[in-house]
Design an enzyme around this catalytic site. Structure first.
Site, PDB file in Angstrom:
ATOM      1  CG  HIS A 280       5.252 -34.312 -36.552  1.00  0.00           C
ATOM      2  ND1 HIS A 280       4.743 -33.096 -36.120  1.00  0.00           N
ATOM      3  CD2 HIS A 280       6.060 -34.222 -34.880  1.00  0.00           C
ATOM      4  CE1 HIS A 280       5.362 -32.568 -34.624  1.00  0.00           C
ATOM      5  NE2 HIS A 280       6.251 -33.784 -34.519  1.00  0.00           N
ATOM      6  CD  GLU A 281       8.255 -37.652 -34.571  1.00  0.00           C
ATOM      7  OE1 GLU A 281       9.589 -37.198 -33.875  1.00  0.00           O
ATOM      8  OE2 GLU A 281       7.534 -37.528 -34.058  1.00  0.00           O
TER       9      GLU A 281
ATOM     10  CG  HIS B 268      10.785 -32.920 -34.732  1.00  0.00           C
ATOM     11  ND1 HIS B 268      10.394 -31.319 -34.153  1.00  0.00           N
ATOM     12  CD2 HIS B 268       9.358 -33.597 -34.085  1.00  0.00           C
ATOM     13  CE1 HIS B 268       9.879 -31.662 -33.217  1.00  0.00           C
ATOM     14  NE2 HIS B 268       8.978 -32.869 -33.312  1.00  0.00           N
TER      15      HIS B 268
ATOM     16  CD  GLU C 154       6.232 -30.964 -31.045  1.00  0.00           C
ATOM     17  OE1 GLU C 154       5.453 -31.779 -32.156  1.00  0.00           O
ATOM     18  OE2 GLU C 154       7.318 -31.948 -30.257  1.00  0.00           O
TER      19      GLU C 154
END
Length: 291
Positions: A144-145, A148, A223
């Site tokens: 997820h990071e 980003h 997100e």
């Protein structure tokens, strides 16, 4: 770089169009007579709106390390640290970005990514996250990071913040001039004074609240994209679903206010409209609908 140029060009174009329209309507002549020039105000608003946002982005990595006490893993000293670094390396290669710095900090379950550039970013996880999740779930959070970073979300959010800051500064001063002029309409020689500054301050707060809603909405959309990005990087959506479900049952670790949007989850604020993260149930539902 293309994204930065596009956002700046779009913002400048919108400000120019707004200035031209107000000038054609005669507003500029009126304001100039009262001591305010729309062209000068537009330039001032651009500078003020973007300076703080871009400066914050450029110092985001050292500030994140300092504010959370994050320790960058330069030389892994445990099996967990070796695994963390290797996992981020693998995910970064899949995402097509440079290897970020990997850090650990003491705190409740959370993680964040920050940095001004895709190829020199920072990914940090808390000790609470490492202790309360399985490796598969932690890998999903790391994905997820990394997503980003690959999506350029830090730059995007900075530019969006700069745009809304610009309009807050610009519109608050025009509204303040209107109020100040109305209150002193019987004084032909009146020039903006304390009334203008008080009104400007009040309008900046009011418009700032509206701007916060816009920024929070954009943050929630990114997100969803990062969750989907993690699923693609892992080749399976289930680990991310499991990680979100696990986080949904915990109290998220609190990050400094300036970094709240960077975490994997955040604490509820005044309501969903002001939240930088969607509710866990919505994020899980969005992942379940992925094809």
């Amino acid at each position: 770089m293309k994204r930065i140029v596009l956002f700046l060009a779009t913002n400048i174009a919108v400000m120019l169009v707004m200035t031209v329209i107000l000038s054609l309507l005669g507003v500029n002549n009126y304001l100039t007579a009262k001591g305010l020039n729309l062209g000068s105000l537009a330039v001032f608003s651009l500078v003020v709106g973007f300076t703080g946002a871009i400066f914050s982005l450029l110092i985001s990595k050292p500030m994140a390390k300092w504010s959370t006490g994050a320790r960058v893993i330069d030389n892994p000293s445990s099996s967990t640290e070796f695994w963390l670094v290797n996992t981020v390396k693998t995910l970064s290669e899949r995402a097509g970005i440079g290897m970020p710095e990997v850090a650990v900090y003491n705190g409740e379950p959370n993680a964040f990514a920050t940095g001004a550039f895709k190829n020199s970013a920072l990914v940090a996880v808390s000790t609470g996250l490492l202790e309360s999740m399985t490796k598969e779930e932690v890998e999903a959070v790391l994905g997820h990071e990394v997503a980003h970073i690959a999506n350029g979300d830090m730059v995007t959010m900075t530019l969006i913040q700069g745009v809304v800051n610009t309009f807050v500064v610009f519109l608050s001063r025009i509204a303040a001039y209107a109020v100040d002029s109305f209150l002193s309409k019987n004084d032909e020689n009146h020039t903006p004074g304390i009334g203008f500054h008080i009104a400007s301050f009040v309008f900046q707060i009011l418009f700032g609240i509206g701007a916060s809603l816009i920024v929070a909405w954009f943050s929630r959309q990114r997100e969803f994209r990062a969750d989907a990005g993690a699923a693609r990087l892992l080749g399976d959506r289930q680990p991310m679903i499991n990680a979100l479900a696990r986080l949904g049952g915990m109290a998220p670790g609190e990050l400094p206010q300036s970094m709240a949007a960077s975490g994997i989850s955040d604490k509820p604020g005044w309501g969903e409209l002001f939240s930088t993260h969607p509710p866990m149930a919505q994020r899980i539902a969005a992942l379940q609908q992925l094809k």
